[in-house]
Scaffold this active site. Structure first.
Site, PDB file in Angstrom:
ATOM      1  N   GLY A  11       9.059   2.584   4.995  1.00  0.00           N
ATOM      2  CA  GLY A  11       8.632   2.944   6.356  1.00  0.00           C
ATOM      3  C   GLY A  11       9.226   4.289   6.756  1.00  0.00           C
ATOM      4  O   GLY A  11      10.419   4.516   6.560  1.00  0.00           O
ATOM      5  N   ARG A  72       4.680   2.253   0.668  1.00  0.00           N
ATOM      6  CA  ARG A  72       5.304   1.029   0.141  1.00  0.00           C
ATOM      7  C   ARG A  72       4.645   0.819  -1.218  1.00  0.00           C
ATOM      8  O   ARG A  72       3.421   0.857  -1.325  1.00  0.00           O
ATOM      9  CB  ARG A  72       5.046  -0.142   1.067  1.00  0.00           C
ATOM     10  CG  ARG A  72       5.623   0.092   2.473  1.00  0.00           C
ATOM     11  CD  ARG A  72       6.063  -1.179   3.117  1.00  0.00           C
ATOM     12  NE  ARG A  72       6.476  -0.962   4.509  1.00  0.00           N
ATOM     13  CZ  ARG A  72       7.722  -0.702   4.869  1.00  0.00           C
ATOM     14  NH1 ARG A  72       8.671  -0.615   3.954  1.00  0.00           N
ATOM     15  NH2 ARG A  72       8.031  -0.532   6.145  1.00  0.00           N
ATOM     16  N   ASP A 103      16.146  -0.330   2.492  1.00  0.00           N
ATOM     17  CA  ASP A 103      16.615  -1.279   1.475  1.00  0.00           C
ATOM     18  C   ASP A 103      15.837  -1.238   0.162  1.00  0.00           C
ATOM     19  O   ASP A 103      16.413  -1.145  -0.922  1.00  0.00           O
ATOM     20  CB  ASP A 103      16.444  -2.703   2.025  1.00  0.00           C
ATOM     21  CG  ASP A 103      17.758  -3.241   2.544  1.00  0.00           C
ATOM     22  OD1 ASP A 103      18.775  -2.577   2.311  1.00  0.00           O
ATOM     23  OD2 ASP A 103      17.740  -4.319   3.172  1.00  0.00           O
ATOM     24  N   THR A 125      15.693   4.786   7.977  1.00  0.00           N
ATOM     25  CA  THR A 125      14.895   3.681   8.533  1.00  0.00           C
ATOM     26  C   THR A 125      15.260   3.507   9.999  1.00  0.00           C
ATOM     27  O   THR A 125      16.419   3.732  10.372  1.00  0.00           O
ATOM     28  CB  THR A 125      15.147   2.352   7.790  1.00  0.00           C
ATOM     29  OG1 THR A 125      14.593   1.271   8.573  1.00  0.00           O
ATOM     30  CG2 THR A 125      16.622   2.040   7.583  1.00  0.00           C
ATOM     31  N   ASP A 127      15.444   0.720  11.382  1.00  0.00           N
ATOM     32  CA  ASP A 127      15.976  -0.634  11.568  1.00  0.00           C
ATOM     33  C   ASP A 127      17.505  -0.708  11.687  1.00  0.00           C
ATOM     34  O   ASP A 127      18.038  -1.708  12.149  1.00  0.00           O
ATOM     35  CB  ASP A 127      15.548  -1.539  10.399  1.00  0.00           C
ATOM     36  CG  ASP A 127      14.035  -1.729  10.348  1.00  0.00           C
ATOM     37  OD1 ASP A 127      13.394  -1.610  11.396  1.00  0.00           O
ATOM     38  OD2 ASP A 127      13.519  -1.991   9.246  1.00  0.00           O
ATOM     39  N   ASP A 129      19.587  -1.198   9.342  1.00  0.00           N
ATOM     40  CA  ASP A 129      19.971  -2.408   8.613  1.00  0.00           C
ATOM     41  C   ASP A 129      20.528  -2.101   7.217  1.00  0.00           C
ATOM     42  O   ASP A 129      20.539  -2.978   6.352  1.00  0.00           O
ATOM     43  CB  ASP A 129      18.748  -3.339   8.477  1.00  0.00           C
ATOM     44  CG  ASP A 129      17.602  -2.676   7.704  1.00  0.00           C
ATOM     45  OD1 ASP A 129      17.632  -1.447   7.499  1.00  0.00           O
ATOM     46  OD2 ASP A 129      16.682  -3.402   7.297  1.00  0.00           O
ATOM     47  N   ARG A 171      12.986  -5.673  11.659  1.00  0.00           N
ATOM     48  CA  ARG A 171      12.904  -6.626  10.551  1.00  0.00           C
ATOM     49  C   ARG A 171      13.953  -7.716  10.773  1.00  0.00           C
ATOM     50  O   ARG A 171      13.923  -8.352  11.811  1.00  0.00           O
ATOM     51  CB  ARG A 171      13.130  -5.907   9.229  1.00  0.00           C
ATOM     52  CG  ARG A 171      12.145  -6.325   8.153  1.00  0.00           C
ATOM     53  CD  ARG A 171      12.452  -5.637   6.866  1.00  0.00           C
ATOM     54  NE  ARG A 171      11.748  -4.390   6.746  1.00  0.00           N
ATOM     55  CZ  ARG A 171      10.632  -4.240   6.064  1.00  0.00           C
ATOM     56  NH1 ARG A 171      10.096  -5.260   5.449  1.00  0.00           N
ATOM     57  NH2 ARG A 171      10.032  -3.087   5.978  1.00  0.00           N
TER      58      ARG A 171
HETATM   59  O1  F6P Z   1      11.427  -0.829   8.094  1.00  0.00           O
HETATM   60  C1  F6P Z   1      10.840  -0.189   9.171  1.00  0.00           C
HETATM   61  C2  F6P Z   1       9.785  -1.050   9.781  1.00  0.00           C
HETATM   62  O2  F6P Z   1       9.193  -0.327  10.838  1.00  0.00           O
HETATM   63  C3  F6P Z   1      10.228  -2.419  10.254  1.00  0.00           C
HETATM   64  O3  F6P Z   1      10.857  -2.362  11.509  1.00  0.00           O
HETATM   65  C4  F6P Z   1       8.936  -3.176  10.259  1.00  0.00           C
HETATM   66  O4  F6P Z   1       9.169  -4.557  10.053  1.00  0.00           O
HETATM   67  C5  F6P Z   1       8.202  -2.603   9.075  1.00  0.00           C
HETATM   68  O5  F6P Z   1       8.773  -1.339   8.831  1.00  0.00           O
HETATM   69  C6  F6P Z   1       6.714  -2.429   9.260  1.00  0.00           C
HETATM   70  O6  F6P Z   1       6.205  -2.014   8.051  1.00  0.00           O
HETATM   71  P1  F6P Z   1       4.762  -1.383   7.855  1.00  0.00           P
HETATM   72  O7  F6P Z   1       4.750  -0.026   8.483  1.00  0.00           O
HETATM   73  O8  F6P Z   1       4.604  -1.316   6.380  1.00  0.00           O
HETATM   74  O9  F6P Z   1       3.811  -2.290   8.539  1.00  0.00           O
END
Ligand code: F6P
Length: 319
Positions: A11, A72, A103, A125, A127, A129, A171
């Site tokens: 992300g 991703r 992560d 990120t 998050d 985290d 997350r």
């Molecule tokens: O890791 C960053 C994040 O924005 C999280 O907060 C969220 O759960 C996820 O990515 C959403 O992922 P995507 O953009 O692939 O839907």
């Protein structure tokens, strides 16, 4: 080392561009060549790699997202996929790689290092985290965005004497929600680190309204429960109109706040320093205001992220 690569993965997060710029400009100053890999590990697998110059990172420090692109790419868990990636790096004469991401990106960097290709991980990120760092690149911008959203919700729910439920990203990590809740003066919250059932929450809200509350804001970390259903249940139990708002990907965009630009710049420069000192397989963090680095494997397998229980307790007293 003579040539290094840089990629952003997972992300996107505001401040990633500042981090790439930090890597590129420091590396060029040190006489290295730098190669940008498009769309993270996917672009690495597809050999989409281009040389970056000083001007390639002009005017990017103010921009959200990542100009290199991100993706991703779960296929990177496969050894065969990583073998192709390493071949591509070697074909381009690249000696080491800087990976900016969360992560999942760290896992990829760890595997590449284990398989003989030195990587340095930077925590990018929203998050917050990632182990081995107090803050991640992008977190403070997302926090700002979440607080602005809460402020706006407060205006309308105060006018209509309503309850607002707001879903915030993170997350499995409640940092964004907890800090946004405190800064936005939210009355109630549900975060992954603290057990709180829907029934407990509704009971708390009822008590608040019995004491004379006219409106309230409930902050909920994503993936905990269905906020639309929660809003309906609160409305039925408390007898006040309740609306749910999912903040979603709005939180991922926007021009990075100064702290994220500074953090990205510092970490990017530090990554190059570490590579020049011969380090590989490290991840960079900021701890008590100082840059630090840890073994990626150790960070992923053994380190824990502390939860700010003090802030949670303070928040509880402010409700
Ligand atoms: O890791 C960053 C994040 O924005 C999280 O907060 C969220 O759960 C996820 O990515 C959403 O992922 P995507 O953009 O692939 O839907």
């Amino acid at each position: 080392i003579k040539k290094i690569g840089v990629l952003t993965s997972g992300g996107d997060a505001p401040g990633m561009n500042a981090a790439i710029r930090g890597v590129v400009r420091t590396a060029l100053t040190e006489g290295l060549e730098v190669y940008g890999i498009e769309d993270g590990y996917l672009g690495l697998y597809e050999n989409r790699i281009r040389k970056l110059e000083r001007h390639s990172v002009s005017d990017v420090i103010t921009r959200g997202g990542t100009f290199l692109g991100s993706a991703r790419f779960p296929e990177f868990k496969e050894k065969e996929t990583r073998k192709v990636a390493i071949e591509n790096l070697r074909k381009n004469g690249i000696d080491a790689l800087v990976v900016i991401g969360g992560d999942g990106s760290y896992m990829g960097a760890m595997r590449l290092t284990e398989e003989g290709f030195p990587c340095i991980g930077l925590p990018g990120t929203i998050d917050n985290d990632i182990r081995g760092t107090d803050y991640t690149i992008g977190y403070f911008t997302a926090l700002q965005t979440a607080v602005e959203a809460i402020d706006r919700l407060r205006d309308t729910c105060s006018s209509h004497h309503r309850i607002s439920v707001i879903e915030i990203m993170g997350r499995g990590c409640g940092d964004l929600t907890l800090n946004a809740a405190v800064a936005g003066g939210c009355e109630f919250m549900i975060i992954p680190e603290i057990t709180c059932t829907k029934e407990d929450l509704i009971q708390e809200i009822k008590l608040g309204f019995d004491k004379g509350k006219k409106h309230a804001i409930v902050a909920v970390t994503e993936l905990m429960l269905d906020v639309n259903q929660l809003a309906k249940d609160i409305q039925d139990a408390v007898g006040h109109e309740t609306r749910a708002t999912v903040l979603g990907h709005v939180q991922r965009g926007g021009s990075p706040v100064p702290y994220d630009r500074i953090l990205g710049s510092r970490m990017g420069a530090y990554a190059v320093e570490l590579l020049l000192q011969g380090h590989g397989g490290r991840c960079i963090g900021i701890q008590n205001g100082k840059l630090a680095h840890h073994d990626i494997i150790d960070a992923i397998n053994n380190m824990k992220r502390p939860f700010d229980m003090d802030l949670f307790n303070t928040a509880k007293r402010l409700f």
